[in-house]
Design an enzyme around this catalytic site. Sequence first.
Site, short mmCIF file in Angstrom:
data_model
loop_
_atom_site.label_atom_id
_atom_site.label_comp_id
_atom_site.label_asym_id
_atom_site.label_seq_id
_atom_site.Cartn_x
_atom_site.Cartn_y
_atom_site.Cartn_z
N GLU A 129 4.04 55.26 51.64
CA GLU A 129 2.86 55.88 51.01
C GLU A 129 1.71 54.90 51.10
O GLU A 129 1.91 53.70 50.91
CB GLU A 129 3.17 56.22 49.56
CG GLU A 129 2.08 56.98 48.82
CD GLU A 129 1.07 56.06 48.10
OE1 GLU A 129 0.04 56.58 47.64
OE2 GLU A 129 1.33 54.84 48.02
N ASP B 123 7.78 50.81 44.23
CA ASP B 123 7.35 49.48 44.66
C ASP B 123 8.56 48.62 44.97
O ASP B 123 8.52 47.73 45.82
CB ASP B 123 6.55 48.79 43.55
CG ASP B 123 5.39 49.63 43.04
OD1 ASP B 123 4.73 50.28 43.85
OD2 ASP B 123 5.15 49.61 41.81
N ASP C 166 -2.96 54.53 50.82
CA ASP C 166 -4.21 55.08 50.30
C ASP C 166 -5.35 54.78 51.27
O ASP C 166 -5.41 53.70 51.85
CB ASP C 166 -4.54 54.44 48.95
CG ASP C 166 -3.37 54.50 47.98
OD1 ASP C 166 -3.17 55.57 47.39
OD2 ASP C 166 -2.68 53.49 47.83
#
Length: 226
Positions: free
Chosen positions: A32, A217, A34
């Site tokens: 993932e 994480d 951003d």
Amino acid sequence: MHLYAHRGYSAKHPENTLRAFEAALPYVDGIELDVQRTKDGRLVVIHDETVDRTTDGSGYVKDMTLKQIRQLRSEGERIPTLEEVFALVAAHDVTVNVELKTGRFDYSGIEQLAWLATEEFGLADRVVFSSFNPDTLVRLRDVAPEARIAVLTGEGHPDLVGFVERIKAEAVHAQPAFVGTADAVKLSENGIVTRLYTINDPNELPDTTEVDAIMTDEVERLAVIR
């Protein structure tokens, strides 16, 4: 249950950097990341609208050129472009969740730029786009009718099911509290999967088959437990 590395292996490496993504690849089914847009229209991989928290610089990404962004460091690592991350993962069998960060600044043209990069690297079938901004997802669907899209939410919102159906999303990305809600159950019945963020404690793993993936994480820790 699939495992996605949240901003890469961010528990041990600087988040959203090539080092973090590369370290995660042996353990996960997806990563993932951003995306923000620079002043000169380039897509860079960073979570915050400013560079203050994660680099040795300061200021808004939108006010900087790519050249200025390149001069910054996060524990020795540069902020990568979206294309650099795509180049890294292209040879690996992983899904890439690209979150378009348009919640604060509705970057003009970010949807088109992200889709062009996806097509350039031949990753249309492996990239899932998400955003908290519903207008972004609507524009993305207009730009790329074949794109994979996930609606990003916290614990749900009014008319979530209707919006998912309208933009033909494949998934909802939500917090653990979303599991078991009426919307979650209805979406599951309609073939829409749920992916959860951000689970770092094995004790928080959901005991349900309705969850398709979790984002973490703590890549190695959750990989072993899973």
